[in-house]
Each structure stands twice: as structure tokens, then as C-alpha cells.
Scaffold this motif. Structure first.
Motif, PDB file in Angstrom:
ATOM      1  N   LEU A 188       0.814  -1.213   0.000  1.00 34.45           N
ATOM      2  CA  LEU A 188       0.000   0.000   0.000  1.00 34.45           C
ATOM      3  C   LEU A 188       0.851   1.268   0.000  1.00 34.45           C
ATOM      4  CD1 LEU A 188      -2.814  -0.908   2.569  1.00 34.45           C
ATOM      5  CD2 LEU A 188      -2.858  -1.119   0.082  1.00 34.45           C
ATOM      6  N   ALA A 194      -1.561   3.061  -5.624  1.00 32.71           N
ATOM      7  CA  ALA A 194      -2.514   4.146  -5.884  1.00 32.71           C
ATOM      8  C   ALA A 194      -3.325   3.894  -7.143  1.00 32.71           C
ATOM      9  CB  ALA A 194      -1.760   5.470  -5.994  1.00 32.71           C
ATOM     10  N   TRP A 197      -6.089   1.118  -5.839  1.00 31.91           N
ATOM     11  CA  TRP A 197      -6.297   1.226  -4.393  1.00 31.91           C
ATOM     12  C   TRP A 197      -7.389   0.298  -3.864  1.00 31.91           C
ATOM     13  CZ3 TRP A 197      -3.256   2.802  -0.756  1.00 31.91           C
ATOM     14  CH2 TRP A 197      -3.757   3.114   0.521  1.00 31.91           C
TER      15      TRP A 197
END
Length: 302
Positions: A188, A194, A197
Motif C-alpha cells: 500500500l 494508488a 487502491w
């Protein structure tokens, strides 16, 4: 285990356990004038000192007296005794046949107490008999104490073998799932996360669930093991050493807490000796709090 020993002026021979055939005639009685110089020296107190034995002394046995002691002890020596030998400096060591832990606890045989030649004799009445009988009581006491120590360890190991079951497999499963959880959480923090996510968070949640399930499964075995440890509180073997003898050489890495902790439903934050399930719950809570904070600060749903 602390033991009491009798310093010897002469070493035992190499025949091991004495037998009745090795008995010799009782040593000649010493004149009363010699009793004041009976060979006593400061050392560990005897187990059974008798009415006339002062505290803080231990007997020094001479050759004929020592042989007489073992001649009287021979009929009462337990069948699991394999050898008696001298210690490097003084006293005696005992070698036993391996205990299974399922035998009755070693005890002094009743025949020893019933033997008229081993009953207490006052030093003032008969210094030689007092010396021989006190030495015999001390040797038998040390022998039984040493045997109980080995028997307690064997009983500890035997009971562990009965409950360990698939604990090694369950621990390996937990370690594998924990490693996967750490990898999912670390991911993460990467730029790649990102881009996906929601999927990355979903994989984290799956890893958290699998790790929690593995922790619960291991705790089931750990609780049984912990209860065995509690039952054998006075065994000399440490927990890891006992588990190693029970066939689990890697058990030193296992997370096992005291048995009473497994029945708790609430743990204070300062309590670090908690079951694996609670430890994992805390880890998951920390991860969830971090993800939620990142979501608030970044605008990502967390």
C-alpha cells in the motif's frame, strides 16, 4: 536441581550399582574416645541429620564404612537405577534407565523404612552405626530426589506429546499468512498501489482474515500446551526444551502464553503477554487505523 552430596575420602570402584555380593563385614566399632574426631566438615546440611547431627555439616565416609553403607542399601535400590558413581570432586552421581513419564512417581521403598539396620542410631550410643545409617539415609534421599527430577521431565514430555498434535503445521501456516499480510500492507505504500487502491485494500483485508484464522487455529493447540506446562510447573526442563524432546525442535519460536490468558475476553493495552489471536487483532487494528488516516488525508476512500 540442587542436590545434597556426601564427600568421599576414597572413590567408588567402577562396578556401578552395588550388589549384595559385594557386602563386607561391618567395620570395627571405634572406641568412644575417637568419636570426638569423627570426620565432619562444613558443607551443605544433610536431608535427615538425626538428633545428634549438628546443622551445616556433611559426612565424610571412609572405604569400609562406604562399602557397608551400600551393602545395606542394595536390597532397597530401585530397579530403574543403573549406576552410582563418584562426582569429580565429592559426592555421588546417579544414572537411571530412561523414564517414560507414565510410571508412578519414584518413592523410597517401604522396605527401606522397615529395615532395622537402617533405622536411626544415636551418635552418643554408637558413633559408627550413626555414621553408616545417616549416610545411607542421605544417599537414598538424594537418589530418589534425582530420580524424581528425571521422572518429572519425562512426564512433562509425555503429556506434551499427547496434546501437540499438528501444532507445528498450524504455526507454519500462521507464519506464512503473516508474511503475506506484511507484504500486502507494505504494498500500500508503493506508487503502484494508488493505481489499484480498492483492489489493494481488498487483498489486505483478505490477508488479515487469513492471518486471524491461522492465529485462532494455533491458539487452540497453544492453550492445551500451556495447560500442560502449568501442570508440570516444577519440572526442570524449560518449555522449549520439553517441546523439543516431544518432537518439536522449532517450538522455541512459537507464541505461547500462560494458560489463564486464553480464557480472557478482554485485555488491557499494557498487557503484552496475550494469545496470538489478540496479538493479530491488535496488528489488524493498527493497519486499519493507518489506512483510514491515509484515506482522510489523501482523499482516497479508506
Amino acid at each position: 536441581m540442587a542436590s545434597r552430596t556426601i564427600p568421599l575420602r576414597v572413590p567408588l570402584d567402577e562396578s556401578g550399582v552395588p550388589h549384595p555380593a559385594s557386602a563386607v563385614a561391618p567395620p570395627p566399632r571405634r572406641p568412644a574416645a575417637d568419636t570426638a574426631s569423627a570426620p565432619l566438615q562444613a558443607a551443605t546440611p544433610l536431608r535427615d541429620q538425626g538428633a545428634d547431627m549438628s546443622l551445616g555439616t556433611t559426612i565424610t565416609i571412609e572405604g569400609d564404612e562406604l562399602r557397608e553403607v551400600f551393602a545395606r542399601l542394595s536390597p532397597h535400590l530401585p530397579p530403574y537405577l543403573r549406576k552410582i558413581g563418584p562426582r569429580p570432586y565429592n559426592g555421588l552421581s546417579f544414572e537411571f534407565a530412561p523414564f517414560t513419564g507414565r510410571e508412578n512417581k519414584p518413592t523410597t521403598p517401604q522396605s527401606f523404612y522397615d529395615d532395622p539396620k537402617l533405622r536411626f542410631a544415636s551418635q552418643s550410643d554408637d558413633p559408627t552405626e550413626h555414621l553408616v545409617r545417616t549416610a545411607a539415609r542421605t544417599i537414598m534421599g538424594d537418589l530418589i530426589e534425582a530420580a524424581r527430577g528425571e521422572w518429572r521431565d519425562a512426564a512433562h514430555v509425555a503429556d506434551l506429546k499427547a496434546v501437540v498434535g499438528n501444532a507445528p503445521d498450524r504455526w507454519r501456516t500462521y507464519e506464512r499468512e503473516l508474511k503475506a499480510l506484511e507484504a500486502a500492507y507494505s504494498y500500500l505504500r508503493t506508487p503502484e498501489a494508488a493505481k489499484e487502491w480498492p483492489s489493494a485494500l481488498s487483498r489486505l483485508v483478505d490477508a488479515q482474515d487469513r492471518t486471524s484464522e491461522a492465529a485462532v487455529a494455533f491458539d487452540e493447540r497453544a492453550e492445551e500446551i500451556a495447560r500442560v506446562h502449568d501442570q508440570h510447573l516444577y519440572a526442570d526442563l524449560g518449555h522449549a526444551a520439553a517441546l523439543a524432546r516431544a518432537g518439536c525442535p522449532d517450538a522455541g519460536d512459537w507464541h505461547i502464553v500462560s494458560a489463564d490468558q486464553y480464557s480472557n475476553t478482554w485485555f488491557s493495552d499494557w498487557n503484552t503477554s496475550v494469545p496470538l489471536q489478540e496479538r493479530t487483532r491488535r496488528l489488524v487494528a493498527q493497519q486499519d487505523a493507518h489506512v483510514a488516516k491515509v484515506g482522510r488525508l489523501s482523499g482516497f476512500p479508506g
